[in-house]
Design an enzyme around this catalytic site. Structure first.
Site, PDB file in Angstrom:
ATOM      1  CG  HIS A  94      -2.003   1.087   1.287  1.00 49.18           C
ATOM      2  ND1 HIS A  94      -3.325   0.675   0.777  1.00 49.18           N
ATOM      3  CD2 HIS A  94      -1.795   2.432   1.307  1.00 49.18           C
ATOM      4  CE1 HIS A  94      -3.871   1.993   0.864  1.00 49.18           C
ATOM      5  NE2 HIS A  94      -3.268   2.920   1.195  1.00 49.18           N
ATOM      6  CG  HIS A 142       3.467   2.844   3.624  1.00 48.70           C
ATOM      7  ND1 HIS A 142       3.333   1.393   2.797  1.00 48.70           N
ATOM      8  CD2 HIS A 142       4.335   2.280   4.497  1.00 48.70           C
ATOM      9  CE1 HIS A 142       4.423   0.769   3.177  1.00 48.70           C
ATOM     10  NE2 HIS A 142       5.008   1.252   4.230  1.00 48.70           N
ATOM     11  CD  GLN A 158       7.937   2.657   8.705  1.00 50.66           C
ATOM     12  OE1 GLN A 158       8.008   2.781  10.146  1.00 50.66           O
ATOM     13  NE2 GLN A 158       8.308   1.492   8.147  1.00 50.66           N
ATOM     14  CE  LYS A 198      27.284  -1.919  -5.035  1.00 48.94           C
ATOM     15  NZ  LYS A 198      28.219  -2.956  -5.694  1.00 48.94           N
ATOM     16  CG  MET A 248      25.520  -1.838  -0.585  1.00 51.04           C
ATOM     17  SD  MET A 248      27.051  -1.222  -1.507  1.00 51.04           S
ATOM     18  CE  MET A 248      25.892   0.141  -2.449  1.00 51.04           C
ATOM     19  CB  VAL A 249      28.082  -8.522   0.837  1.00 46.09           C
ATOM     20  CG1 VAL A 249      26.731  -8.413   1.204  1.00 46.09           C
ATOM     21  CG2 VAL A 249      28.361  -8.740  -0.774  1.00 46.09           C
ATOM     22  CD  GLU A 300      30.021  -2.939  -2.549  1.00 47.17           C
ATOM     23  OE1 GLU A 300      29.884  -4.154  -2.353  1.00 47.17           O
ATOM     24  OE2 GLU A 300      30.025  -2.545  -3.665  1.00 47.17           O
TER      25      GLU A 300
HETATM   26  O1  LIG Z   1      -1.162  -2.716  11.532  1.00 46.06           O
HETATM   27  C1  LIG Z   1      -0.234  -2.216  11.286  1.00 46.06           C
HETATM   28  C2  LIG Z   1       0.415  -2.836  10.264  1.00 46.06           C
HETATM   29  C3  LIG Z   1       1.888  -2.262   9.718  1.00 46.06           C
HETATM   30  N1  LIG Z   1       2.129  -1.114  10.674  1.00 46.06           N
HETATM   31  C4  LIG Z   1       3.268  -0.569  10.519  1.00 46.06           C
HETATM   32  O2  LIG Z   1       3.686  -0.082   9.071  1.00 46.06           O
HETATM   33  C5  LIG Z   1       5.057   0.072   8.857  1.00 46.06           C
HETATM   34  C6  LIG Z   1       5.159  -0.364   7.164  1.00 46.06           C
HETATM   35  O3  LIG Z   1       6.304  -0.810   7.171  1.00 46.06           O
HETATM   36  P1  LIG Z   1       7.395  -0.758   6.000  1.00 46.06           P
HETATM   37  O4  LIG Z   1       7.380   0.811   5.514  1.00 46.06           O
HETATM   38  O5  LIG Z   1       8.477  -1.412   6.167  1.00 46.06           O
HETATM   39  O6  LIG Z   1       6.387  -1.292   4.916  1.00 46.06           O
HETATM   40  C7  LIG Z   1       5.709  -0.980   9.756  1.00 46.06           C
HETATM   41  O7  LIG Z   1       6.671  -0.179  10.585  1.00 46.06           O
HETATM   42  C8  LIG Z   1       4.609  -1.556  10.631  1.00 46.06           C
HETATM   43  O8  LIG Z   1       4.954  -1.575  12.052  1.00 46.06           O
HETATM   44  C9  LIG Z   1       1.501  -0.620  11.952  1.00 46.06           C
HETATM   45  O9  LIG Z   1       1.839   0.446  12.429  1.00 46.06           O
HETATM   46  N2  LIG Z   1       0.160  -1.201  11.945  1.00 46.06           N
END
Ligand SMILES: O=C1CCN([C@@H]2O[C@H](COP(=O)(O)O)[C@@H](O)[C@H]2O)C(=O)N1
EC number: 2.7.7.12
Length: 350
Positions: free
Chosen positions: A162, A164, A166, A314, A316-317, A320
């Site tokens: 999805h 998104h 962080q 790639k 990084m091992v 590197e």
């Molecule tokens: O119900 C949920 C699913 C995922 N998450 C959070 O969404 C984040 C998605 O992580 P990624 O960006 O690595 O896909 C991840 O840190 C996970 O903890 C929630 O906070 N609640």
């Protein structure tokens, strides 16, 4: 001895932002590849029970609203919490620890799980940028560093297709921005101009590493790039130190160049191009004010792992990890391959 050619002969390049060197070995591009290939990354089909969807109930039991644009919620599994006890003072210089307070948020870009930045409209991407600015404004009042970052693609360990990103805000300055703070400050003290301002001016003259540009921004493969198709997005006008400094033209220009860069990325290997990306701007916190960090220039960084196809990344091992970063494809060759990619997304071609 032959005359040196940067497209044929190994050399090391200096990254002044991080005070590091990268080894460039263009002659190695010719070597046969019988190494690992990942399975063709079939598009992660959106999970109808995906916890980031509008109206979905997340693992915490919290229910998402029927959001129609961006949506931000506290990470249910945060790496940084706000109210925690602090470690005692370190008793020995070789065993130092320090307090780490913060907060982690997840920000959905769009209600449709099949959407990605290159497929979103400029206005939809602009809504993402405006929400990033809202988050930075709010969290930047309290926290020293607010890291906006997007992990895209299963190959990046992204747990959910999805669209998104962080946002992790911390009470301390993490390693990457700490080094950039030092290097840019040293440069500014010496030259009285921001390092990246001078760098952009030179790149606009040189042109060899430019991928795309508009009136407000340039997307380029940095001279010191480590990942094969690593790029930076840098401002051309003004000297914005943070995302919160952007004017309306810069915000819209950023949305446009993010869309165009990602269309080229997806067209390079005809796949939803995986990467980790984020923004670096001047640190924040209660003692900071707009314009107080003239040594900084806001910039975005794209760190994509793919090397020669949708299935070969790639690693990084080895050298590197133990010595320094190394690349075969030169930054100039990577920029040229991206420039040559179509401006129309492969999914939208008639
Ligand atoms: O119900 C949920 C699913 C995922 N998450 C959070 O969404 C984040 C998605 O992580 P990624 O960006 O690595 O896909 C991840 O840190 C996970 O903890 C929630 O906070 N609640």
């Amino acid at each position: 001895m032959q005359e040196f050619k940067s497209t044929e002969h190994q050399h090391v390049r200096y990254n002044p932002l991080k005070d590091e060197w990268v080894l460039v070995s263009p002659h190695r591009c010719l070597r046969p590849w019988s190494g690992q290939t990942e399975a063709e990354p079939e598009e992660q089909p959106p999970d109808p029970k995906n916890p980031l969807l509008p109206g979905a109930t997340r693992s915490s039991g919290q229910r998402n609203p029927q959001y129609t644009s961006t949506y931000v919620f506290p990470n249910d599994f945060p790496a940084l919490l706000e109210r925690v006890p602090e470690p005692p003072p370190s008793e020995h210089p070789l065993f130092r620890s320090s307090a780490a307070k913060g907060t982690c948020r997840v920000m959905c870009f769009h209600p449709d799980s099949t959407m990605t930045i290159p497929l979103m409209t400029v206005d939809e991407i602009l809504a993402v940028i405006n929400e990033w600015i809202n988050q930075l404004t709010e969290l930047g009042r309290k926290y020293t560093w607010v890291q906006i970052f997007e992990n895209k693609g299963a190959i990046m360990g992204c747990s959910n297709p999805h669209p998104h990103c962080q946002i992790w805000a911390s009470s301390y300055l993490p390693n990457e921005p700490r080094v950039k703070e030092r290097c840019q400050k040293e440069y500014y003290i010496k030259f009285k101009r921001p390092m990246l301002f001078d760098y952009v001016q030179q790149e606009l003259i040189n042109k060899d590493r430019i991928v795309i540009q508009n009136t407000e921004w340039v997307a380029l493969v940095p001279y010191w790039a480590v990942w094969p198709y690593e790029t930076m997005v840098l401002p051309i006008n003004g000297k914005p130190q943070r995302l919160t400094d952007l004017n309306d033209n810069q915000k819209r220009g950023l949305a446009e160049i993010m869309k165009q860069l990602n269309i080229k990325y997806d067209n390079l290997f005809k796949c939803s191009f995986p990467y980790s990306m984020g923004f670096h701007g001047a640190p924040t916190g209660p003692s900071k004010t707009a314009g107080d960090s003239p040594h900084w220039l806001l910039h975005a960084i794209y760190l994509p792992p793919l090397l020669r196809s949708a299935t070969v990344k790639k690693f990084m091992v080895g050298y590197e990890m133990l010595a320094q970063s190394q690349r075969d494809l030169t930054p100039e060759q990577a920029a040229q391959k991206l420039r040559e990619c179509d401006d129309v997304h492969y999914k939208n071609r008639k």
